[in-house]
Scaffold this motif. Structure first.
Motif, PDB file in Angstrom:
ATOM      1  N   TYR A 105       0.833  -1.201   0.000  1.00  0.00           N
ATOM      2  CA  TYR A 105       0.000   0.000   0.000  1.00  0.00           C
ATOM      3  C   TYR A 105       0.869   1.253   0.000  1.00  0.00           C
ATOM      4  O   TYR A 105       0.628   2.189  -0.773  1.00  0.00           O
ATOM      5  CB  TYR A 105      -0.923  -0.006   1.219  1.00  0.00           C
ATOM      6  CG  TYR A 105      -1.737   1.259   1.358  1.00  0.00           C
ATOM      7  CD1 TYR A 105      -2.904   1.445   0.640  1.00  0.00           C
ATOM      8  CD2 TYR A 105      -1.319   2.287   2.215  1.00  0.00           C
ATOM      9  CE1 TYR A 105      -3.652   2.607   0.759  1.00  0.00           C
ATOM     10  CE2 TYR A 105      -2.050   3.444   2.343  1.00  0.00           C
ATOM     11  CZ  TYR A 105      -3.218   3.606   1.612  1.00  0.00           C
ATOM     12  OH  TYR A 105      -3.938   4.778   1.729  1.00  0.00           O
ATOM     13  N   LEU A 106       1.894   1.284   0.853  1.00  0.00           N
ATOM     14  CA  LEU A 106       2.793   2.438   0.904  1.00  0.00           C
ATOM     15  C   LEU A 106       3.542   2.613  -0.418  1.00  0.00           C
ATOM     16  O   LEU A 106       3.674   3.723  -0.936  1.00  0.00           O
ATOM     17  CB  LEU A 106       3.784   2.277   2.052  1.00  0.00           C
ATOM     18  CG  LEU A 106       3.252   2.470   3.478  1.00  0.00           C
ATOM     19  CD1 LEU A 106       4.281   2.024   4.488  1.00  0.00           C
ATOM     20  CD2 LEU A 106       2.862   3.921   3.703  1.00  0.00           C
ATOM     21  N   TYR A 107       4.044   1.512  -0.963  1.00  0.00           N
ATOM     22  CA  TYR A 107       4.797   1.551  -2.220  1.00  0.00           C
ATOM     23  C   TYR A 107       3.908   2.043  -3.358  1.00  0.00           C
ATOM     24  O   TYR A 107       4.310   2.909  -4.148  1.00  0.00           O
ATOM     25  CB  TYR A 107       5.342   0.156  -2.513  1.00  0.00           C
ATOM     26  CG  TYR A 107       6.325   0.099  -3.656  1.00  0.00           C
ATOM     27  CD1 TYR A 107       7.650   0.470  -3.474  1.00  0.00           C
ATOM     28  CD2 TYR A 107       5.935  -0.339  -4.918  1.00  0.00           C
ATOM     29  CE1 TYR A 107       8.560   0.415  -4.513  1.00  0.00           C
ATOM     30  CE2 TYR A 107       6.833  -0.398  -5.964  1.00  0.00           C
ATOM     31  CZ  TYR A 107       8.149  -0.020  -5.752  1.00  0.00           C
ATOM     32  OH  TYR A 107       9.041  -0.073  -6.794  1.00  0.00           O
ATOM     33  N   ARG A 108       2.711   1.503  -3.423  1.00  0.00           N
ATOM     34  CA  ARG A 108       1.778   1.854  -4.499  1.00  0.00           C
ATOM     35  C   ARG A 108       1.333   3.312  -4.391  1.00  0.00           C
ATOM     36  O   ARG A 108       1.328   4.051  -5.390  1.00  0.00           O
ATOM     37  CB  ARG A 108       0.569   0.928  -4.431  1.00  0.00           C
ATOM     38  CG  ARG A 108      -0.577   1.277  -5.385  1.00  0.00           C
ATOM     39  CD  ARG A 108      -1.701   0.276  -5.209  1.00  0.00           C
ATOM     40  NE  ARG A 108      -2.851   0.617  -6.022  1.00  0.00           N
ATOM     41  CZ  ARG A 108      -3.833   1.416  -5.638  1.00  0.00           C
ATOM     42  NH1 ARG A 108      -3.779   1.957  -4.419  1.00  0.00           N
ATOM     43  NH2 ARG A 108      -4.859   1.682  -6.430  1.00  0.00           N
ATOM     44  N   GLU A 109       0.971   3.721  -3.200  1.00  0.00           N
ATOM     45  CA  GLU A 109       0.495   5.089  -3.009  1.00  0.00           C
ATOM     46  C   GLU A 109       1.598   6.109  -3.277  1.00  0.00           C
ATOM     47  O   GLU A 109       1.338   7.201  -3.793  1.00  0.00           O
ATOM     48  CB  GLU A 109      -0.044   5.272  -1.585  1.00  0.00           C
ATOM     49  CG  GLU A 109      -1.330   4.531  -1.314  1.00  0.00           C
ATOM     50  CD  GLU A 109      -2.460   5.000  -2.223  1.00  0.00           C
ATOM     51  OE1 GLU A 109      -2.708   6.212  -2.282  1.00  0.00           O
ATOM     52  OE2 GLU A 109      -3.082   4.143  -2.884  1.00  0.00           O
ATOM     53  N   THR A 110       2.833   5.762  -2.939  1.00  0.00           N
ATOM     54  CA  THR A 110       3.946   6.673  -3.200  1.00  0.00           C
ATOM     55  C   THR A 110       4.166   6.852  -4.698  1.00  0.00           C
ATOM     56  O   THR A 110       4.473   7.953  -5.171  1.00  0.00           O
ATOM     57  CB  THR A 110       5.235   6.145  -2.538  1.00  0.00           C
ATOM     58  OG1 THR A 110       5.019   5.993  -1.134  1.00  0.00           O
ATOM     59  CG2 THR A 110       6.388   7.113  -2.756  1.00  0.00           C
ATOM     60  N   LEU A 111       4.003   5.774  -5.455  1.00  0.00           N
ATOM     61  CA  LEU A 111       4.174   5.856  -6.905  1.00  0.00           C
ATOM     62  C   LEU A 111       3.054   6.657  -7.563  1.00  0.00           C
ATOM     63  O   LEU A 111       3.292   7.424  -8.499  1.00  0.00           O
ATOM     64  CB  LEU A 111       4.213   4.443  -7.515  1.00  0.00           C
ATOM     65  CG  LEU A 111       5.467   3.614  -7.276  1.00  0.00           C
ATOM     66  CD1 LEU A 111       5.297   2.227  -7.881  1.00  0.00           C
ATOM     67  CD2 LEU A 111       6.698   4.292  -7.872  1.00  0.00           C
ATOM     68  N   LEU A 112       1.841   6.486  -7.085  1.00  0.00           N
ATOM     69  CA  LEU A 112       0.679   7.104  -7.722  1.00  0.00           C
ATOM     70  C   LEU A 112       0.341   8.481  -7.176  1.00  0.00           C
ATOM     71  O   LEU A 112      -0.361   9.250  -7.831  1.00  0.00           O
ATOM     72  CB  LEU A 112      -0.553   6.188  -7.570  1.00  0.00           C
ATOM     73  CG  LEU A 112      -0.443   4.784  -8.184  1.00  0.00           C
ATOM     74  CD1 LEU A 112      -1.717   3.996  -7.908  1.00  0.00           C
ATOM     75  CD2 LEU A 112      -0.185   4.862  -9.679  1.00  0.00           C
ATOM     76  N   ALA A 113       0.830   8.788  -5.985  1.00  0.00           N
ATOM     77  CA  ALA A 113       0.407  10.018  -5.311  1.00  0.00           C
ATOM     78  C   ALA A 113       1.039  11.257  -5.926  1.00  0.00           C
ATOM     79  O   ALA A 113       2.138  11.216  -6.472  1.00  0.00           O
ATOM     80  CB  ALA A 113       0.770   9.946  -3.827  1.00  0.00           C
ATOM     81  N   GLY A 114       0.307  12.361  -5.805  1.00  0.00           N
ATOM     82  CA  GLY A 114       0.852  13.661  -6.157  1.00  0.00           C
ATOM     83  C   GLY A 114       1.534  14.276  -4.947  1.00  0.00           C
ATOM     84  O   GLY A 114       1.529  13.697  -3.854  1.00  0.00           O
ATOM     85  N   ILE A 115       2.106  15.442  -5.108  1.00  0.00           N
ATOM     86  CA  ILE A 115       2.851  16.068  -4.006  1.00  0.00           C
ATOM     87  C   ILE A 115       1.940  16.432  -2.835  1.00  0.00           C
ATOM     88  O   ILE A 115       2.409  16.584  -1.708  1.00  0.00           O
ATOM     89  CB  ILE A 115       3.619  17.307  -4.495  1.00  0.00           C
ATOM     90  CG1 ILE A 115       2.657  18.330  -5.131  1.00  0.00           C
ATOM     91  CG2 ILE A 115       4.699  16.913  -5.492  1.00  0.00           C
ATOM     92  CD1 ILE A 115       3.337  19.604  -5.553  1.00  0.00           C
ATOM     93  N   ASP A 116       0.641  16.572  -3.097  1.00  0.00           N
ATOM     94  CA  ASP A 116      -0.283  16.879  -2.014  1.00  0.00           C
ATOM     95  C   ASP A 116      -0.520  15.681  -1.099  1.00  0.00           C
ATOM     96  O   ASP A 116      -1.018  15.824   0.022  1.00  0.00           O
ATOM     97  CB  ASP A 116      -1.619  17.362  -2.583  1.00  0.00           C
ATOM     98  CG  ASP A 116      -2.264  16.316  -3.475  1.00  0.00           C
ATOM     99  OD1 ASP A 116      -1.533  15.665  -4.240  1.00  0.00           O
ATOM    100  OD2 ASP A 116      -3.495  16.164  -3.407  1.00  0.00           O
TER     101      ASP A 116
END
Length: 301
Positions: A255-266
């Motif tokens: 979850y952390l890995y995936r969200e870091t890849l997909l997330a924007g700076i916000d």
């Protein structure tokens, strides 16, 4: 003159030493100290879209994490999967130790087993994942079809995907554990084993009372590292599914890995806060687990 040359030589040696360690130290400062320090700062900030900068946000990110943890089922599912993964790995450690003893005693095909177990360590995990995917998605359904059964791919079937990936992780870690533990067994003095044999020690007693206590530090290392990585182990899900794994199969690490890849700076402050909370949870558990293993585990004394 001789003293001058000695000074020049020492200066050159010192310069060589400085250049040798400069890059590792810079990398450590930037990518470990700097990144982690910035993550701590981000946990107390939020992104202001109007100004395009991060501004102070107090402990609101922490409140949001605890609120989401209670209301969003993904966190509970991911935590459950992470604990299942470690629990299975913990149980497999006993099997790895037994198999290491088999290799250590040089039983039938022990050299062949060493070669087979060493192969995953020299082949990319991504290549192994592709081979495993081909086997579970094509070979297994075709094999079942030859016996009159019809099954879909094991990874694409939501009912079998989690256990299939779990088996892959077991196979991937089994070789490393077995090789290192058997290597630790090789360091046991022959005189100890000879004395035990003279006293009439059976193989089972030798394994329980001599072998396991003497390789216990190696076993403990695996167990402690496993606890420390409970919230970072992504169970090779990215190798199989990229960023599109089903929620039912997710771990906290994925979850952390995936969200870091997909997330924007916000989104970075939220993820940084989640990372800090998980660190606060796992650090005391790891030290407590280490103390328990050293306190109550087998000893050579």
């Amino acid at each position: 003159m001789q003293q001058k040359w000695k000074t020049i030589k020492r200066t050159r040696e010192l310069n060589f030493y400085i250049f040798l360690i400069a890059l590792p130290i810079i990398q450590f400062c930037v990518f470990y100290i700097g990144v982690n320090f910035n993550s701590i700062l981000l946990a107390f900030k939020k992104y202001d879209a109007q100004t395009g900068q991060y501004v102070f946000n107090g402990i609101n990110n922490f409140k949001q994490i605890f609120n989401d943890w209670s209301n969003q089922p993904i966190f509970k599912v991911a935590l459950k999967n992470s604990l299942i993964l470690y629990g299975v790995t913990f149980l497999c450690m006993a099997l790895s130790t037994l198999f290491s003893y088999y290799i250590f005693k040089k039983r039938t095909f022990h050299t062949l087993f060493k070669i087979v177990l060493f192969l995953p360590n020299i082949i990319s995990s991504l290549i192994l994942a592709l081979i495993y995917m081909y086997f579970t998605e094509r070979a297994v359904p075709e094999f079942a079809h030859n016996f009159g059964s019809t099954i879909s791919g094991l990874l694409s079937n939501s009912k079998t995907s989690f256990i299939t990936i779990l088996i892959f992780n077991i196979l991937l870690s089994f070789g490393t554990q077995t090789l290192l533990i058997s290597g630790a067994m090789e360091g046991i003095s022959d005189s100890i084993l000879d004395a035990a044999a003279i006293d009439g020690c059976t193989p089972m007693k030798e394994f329980v009372h001599i072998i396991v206590p003497m390789v216990w530090p190696t076993i403990t290392t695996f167990l402690i590292v496993g606890v420390a990585s409970i919230f970072t182990n992504q169970m090779c899900l990215f190798s199989f599914y990229g960023t599109s794994a089903e929620y039912a199969n997710m771990t906290i690490g994925y979850y952390l890995y995936r969200e870091t890849l997909l997330a924007g700076i916000d989104r970075y402050p939220y993820l940084a806060t989640l990372g800090i909370i998980l660190t606060i949870i796992v650090v005391p558990i790891t030290y407590l687990f280490k103390w328990g293993l050293n306190k109550f585990g087998p000893s050579t004394y």
